[in-house]
Design a protein around this motif. Structure first.
Motif, short mmCIF file in Angstrom:
data_model
loop_
_atom_site.label_atom_id
_atom_site.label_comp_id
_atom_site.label_asym_id
_atom_site.label_seq_id
_atom_site.Cartn_x
_atom_site.Cartn_y
_atom_site.Cartn_z
N ASP A 58 7.52 -5.62 7.40
CA ASP A 58 6.94 -4.16 7.38
C ASP A 58 6.15 -3.54 6.41
N LEU A 59 5.10 -4.46 6.35
CA LEU A 59 3.97 -3.52 5.36
C LEU A 59 3.12 -3.05 5.70
N SER A 60 3.35 -2.09 6.60
CA SER A 60 2.77 -0.02 6.33
C SER A 60 2.88 0.38 5.60
N GLY A 61 2.44 1.55 5.04
CA GLY A 61 2.22 2.51 3.92
C GLY A 61 1.85 1.59 2.77
N ILE A 62 2.50 2.40 1.98
CA ILE A 62 2.31 2.24 0.39
C ILE A 62 3.17 0.95 0.14
N ILE A 63 2.35 -0.08 -0.26
CA ILE A 63 3.40 -1.34 -0.78
C ILE A 63 4.02 -1.57 -2.37
N LEU A 64 5.36 -1.34 -2.75
CA LEU A 64 5.23 -1.56 -4.17
C LEU A 64 5.51 -2.80 -4.61
N THR A 65 4.72 -3.31 -6.06
CA THR A 65 5.19 -4.94 -5.82
C THR A 65 5.16 -5.20 -7.14
N GLU A 66 5.89 -6.34 -7.04
CA GLU A 66 5.69 -7.02 -8.89
C GLU A 66 5.03 -8.09 -8.80
#
Length: 220
Positions: free
Chosen positions: A147-155
């Motif tokens: 589910d990669l919808s919207g705003i994805i915060l990643t390290e």
């Protein structure tokens, strides 16, 4: 997609959680003022008291702030229920990468303070009314690449990328530019979503531990 150069989680079974869960827990005890002063060493002391009867696992503070729970130097790691390093960090160390873990708060290369204050800042971002329902912490709320919808915060860890093509006088800036271009190259090739998949070498159990508590570094 927004990438941040600090861990999104803590070693499995440390009770600190990861992603939004960790950010929420930290935000209850860590405070910043309008000058960006904060109580991160006090927050680390509170967390140490809650995690283990032994000194640590957080360590590294100014001498004036040392106490029975938080030391200026690294104490022996005597915590039976969790490991000192996350799985992704153990993997990078096995490949001879020099990476720091989440427990060291002070000193060259340390990332512990950035993790505490960074997760608090991401919690503040998440709590903005116009964003709350549109922000996900990867891989915790995305089920890796499901589910990669919207705003994805990643390290992210910019040290993964080759800096040799960049001439900026500040090394951190070269790392950021290299990381940016690496992401844009994947986007141009329509392969960006592949970076969010769970690594094949992880067992299903380990994938779940990362998804629940530890997190992962994009591209590793």
């Amino acid at each position: 997609m927004l990438g941040f150069d600090f861990p999104f989680g803590y070693p499995f079974n440390s009770s600190l959680g990861g992603g939004l869960s960790a950010a929420q827990n930290i935000s209850k005890i860590l405070f910043s003022d309008h000058n960006d002063a904060n109580n991160r060493f006090g927050a680390a002391t509170i967390l140490n008291r809650s995690i283990s009867p032994h000194k640590g696992p957080f360590w590294g503070c100014p001498p004036a702030l040392e106490n029975q729970y938080l030391s200026t130097t690294k104490p022996p790691f005597q915590h039976e229920h969790f490991q000192e390093w996350r799985m992704v960090e153990r993997y990078l160390k096995s490949k001879k990468h020099r990476i720091m873990n989440v427990w060291q708060l002070l000193g060259q290369g340390s990332v512990g303070s950035q993790t505490l204050t960074g997760l608090k800042a991401l919690h503040d971002l998440y709590m903005r009314p116009e964003l709350t329902n549109n922000i996900k912490f990867w891989p915790f709320n995305t089920k890796w690449d499901q589910d990669l919808s919207g705003i994805i915060l990643t390290e992210v860890w910019p040290s993964l990328n080759d800096l040799s093509a960049y001439t900026h006088p500040i090394k951190d800036a070269r790392q950021v530019m290299a990381c940016r271009d690496w992401i844009l190259e994947h986007e141009a090739r329509n392969t960006l979503s592949n970076l969010f998949k769970a690594p094949d070498r992880l067992s299903l159990s380990d994938q779940q531990k990362c998804e629940q508590e530890e997190g992962w570094i994009l591209g590793v």
